[in-house]
Design a protein around this motif. Structure first.
Motif, PDB file in Angstrom:
ATOM      1  N   SER A  23     -51.518 -74.956 -13.363  1.00 14.46           N
ATOM      2  CA  SER A  23     -52.209 -73.684 -13.113  1.00 14.46           C
ATOM      3  C   SER A  23     -52.330 -73.411 -11.616  1.00 14.46           C
ATOM      4  O   SER A  23     -52.183 -72.274 -11.177  1.00 14.46           O
ATOM      5  N   GLY A  70     -53.468 -74.261 -23.160  1.00 12.37           N
ATOM      6  CA  GLY A  70     -54.476 -73.455 -22.484  1.00 12.37           C
ATOM      7  C   GLY A  70     -55.755 -74.228 -22.314  1.00 12.37           C
ATOM      8  O   GLY A  70     -56.015 -75.172 -23.066  1.00 12.37           O
ATOM      9  N   TYR A  88     -56.985 -70.943 -17.948  1.00 13.04           N
ATOM     10  CA  TYR A  88     -55.529 -70.901 -17.778  1.00 13.04           C
ATOM     11  C   TYR A  88     -54.846 -71.025 -19.135  1.00 13.04           C
ATOM     12  O   TYR A  88     -55.232 -71.842 -19.961  1.00 13.04           O
ATOM     13  N   VAL A  89     -53.812 -70.204 -19.331  1.00 17.70           N
ATOM     14  CA  VAL A  89     -52.956 -70.286 -20.506  1.00 17.70           C
ATOM     15  C   VAL A  89     -51.518 -70.300 -20.007  1.00 17.70           C
ATOM     16  O   VAL A  89     -51.138 -69.476 -19.160  1.00 17.70           O
ATOM     17  N   LYS A  90     -50.722 -71.246 -20.517  1.00 22.69           N
ATOM     18  CA  LYS A  90     -49.321 -71.347 -20.109  1.00 22.69           C
ATOM     19  C   LYS A  90     -48.600 -70.027 -20.341  1.00 22.69           C
ATOM     20  O   LYS A  90     -48.888 -69.313 -21.304  1.00 22.69           O
ATOM     21  N   LYS A  91     -47.656 -69.738 -19.472  1.00 19.54           N
ATOM     22  CA  LYS A  91     -46.968 -68.440 -19.474  1.00 19.54           C
ATOM     23  C   LYS A  91     -46.399 -68.061 -20.839  1.00 19.54           C
ATOM     24  O   LYS A  91     -46.559 -66.936 -21.294  1.00 19.54           O
ATOM     25  N   GLN A  94     -49.198 -66.692 -23.149  1.00 22.95           N
ATOM     26  CA  GLN A  94     -50.053 -65.579 -22.741  1.00 22.95           C
ATOM     27  C   GLN A  94     -49.783 -64.371 -23.637  1.00 22.95           C
ATOM     28  O   GLN A  94     -48.703 -64.216 -24.191  1.00 22.95           O
ATOM     29  N   GLY A  99     -56.490 -66.953 -24.673  1.00 24.66           N
ATOM     30  CA  GLY A  99     -57.575 -66.929 -23.689  1.00 24.66           C
ATOM     31  C   GLY A  99     -58.881 -66.457 -24.296  1.00 24.66           C
ATOM     32  O   GLY A  99     -59.933 -67.044 -24.065  1.00 24.66           O
ATOM     33  N   SER A 129     -54.813 -59.429 -14.747  1.00 28.30           N
ATOM     34  CA  SER A 129     -54.732 -59.851 -16.153  1.00 28.30           C
ATOM     35  C   SER A 129     -55.970 -60.643 -16.558  1.00 28.30           C
ATOM     36  O   SER A 129     -56.499 -60.452 -17.654  1.00 28.30           O
ATOM     37  N   LEU A 133     -58.828 -59.628 -19.328  1.00 26.77           N
ATOM     38  CA  LEU A 133     -59.217 -60.571 -20.385  1.00 26.77           C
ATOM     39  C   LEU A 133     -60.738 -60.680 -20.458  1.00 26.77           C
ATOM     40  O   LEU A 133     -61.328 -60.601 -21.532  1.00 26.77           O
TER      41      LEU A 133
END
Length: 159
Positions: A23, A70, A88-91, A94, A99, A129, A133
């Protein structure tokens, strides 16, 4: 895709470290800590909290096929207020409500176990972003009097 949401347990502290470092590499402007500092730290603070299972300091994880995709650190402070850190969430994951589920899982536990009334967090003003969220999950900006040059926004969620 089946996603499991739960708090990390002691043996998963290394998984936390890996995704935390990722992240910091992926979003260097979104966190107060930088990658160089973190990678050179023997044990990150939340690694120690995960290993010791401090009930007021937890890391929620989103797992896809037993892989951590995440995370959301949740800390109850001395005033019995909840605080969200290190979201954080991996790409590749997302945009799939992961999240939101992490945030809601942490808030729900804080409400049930600690009777918290409020949750706060900080978000980089350029991180649109993440800001979206948090707004989607009921957080409101608290430092409305700040000017547009402020780099950090404080947001709160009231239960």
């Amino acid at each position: 895709m089946n996603i499991e949401y739960r708090k990390l347990v002691p043996y998963e502290s290394k998984m936390y470290r890996e995704i935390r470092l990722e992240s910091l590499l992926q979003f260097p402007d979104s966190f107060e800590t930088n990658y160089e500092e973190a990678v050179n730290t023997e044990k990150l603070r939340m690694e120690i909290d995960i290993e010791n299972q401090n009930p007021k300091k937890s890391v929620w994880g989103a797992f896809a096929d037993q892989k951590l995709v995440g995370l959301c650190a949740f800390v109850i402070d001395d005033n019995n207020m909840g605080n969200i850190y290190q979201m954080y969430v991996k790409k590749d994951f997302q945009g799939k409500n992961i999240g939101s589920e992490l945030i809601q899982s942490a808030i729900q536990e804080g409400k049930e176990k600690f009777n918290i009334a409020e949750v706060s967090l900080e978000v980089a003003s350029k991180n649109h972003s993440a800001y979206s969220l948090y707004k989607k999950n009921g957080f409101e900006e608290t430092n409305c009097e700040s000017n547009e040059t402020s780099e950090i926004l404080v947001m709160k969620y009231t239960l």
